[in-house]
Enzyme design. Sequence first.
Site, mmCIF file in Angstrom:
data_model
loop_
_atom_site.group_PDB
_atom_site.id
_atom_site.type_symbol
_atom_site.label_atom_id
_atom_site.label_comp_id
_atom_site.label_asym_id
_atom_site.label_seq_id
_atom_site.Cartn_x
_atom_site.Cartn_y
_atom_site.Cartn_z
ATOM 1 C CB CYS A 131 35.907 119.596 44.971
ATOM 2 S SG CYS A 131 37.578 119.939 44.347
ATOM 3 C CB CYS A 134 36.853 117.889 41.542
ATOM 4 S SG CYS A 134 38.354 117.512 42.496
#
Length: 181
Positions: A131, A134
């Site tokens: 991700c 993130c």
Amino acid sequence: MSIEQLKDQIPDFAKDVRLNLSSMASDETLSPQAKYGLFVACAIATRNPMVMAAFEAVAAAQLSATALAAAKSAAAIMAMNNVYYRFVHLASNKEYATMPARLRMNVIANPGVDKADFELWSLAVSAINGCGTCIDAHEKVLQEAAVPAASIQTAVRFAAIIQSVAVAIEAAGVTVALAAE
């Protein structure tokens, strides 16, 4: 199961993985809590029961019960956030980025351990789960907390090693299963 016993499960075709695991185990770049919590969070992210058991057994002797629970929390909350924010990032329809996530994630604000350690664990799990949103968010928080780039890089390197251990062991199991047929 110990890290040495786990290392014995890594097949010869993954000798580099075995050597990296040995190097990682003796690396002292991170504090003990940061290192062993990272081991637990990343092992959980691999979803490999043997890897999870080995790293939790090693970490349990080094971490408080609170830190062990926080490492598990980092893996669990990132499992949720990484899916959601990866979708928001990758979806062509940018409307999703303007919508409230409506996901509880209080543990990030109050992990029960040093916030920088929790952020390091979250970054490493986010790297395993792929991700980018993130990764950027946690890396920014770590920079703001004055965590050295070498520590951040070490955390991601450890995540890569732990993931490669799980893949090598799984590949060995497939090879054994196919040979038995």
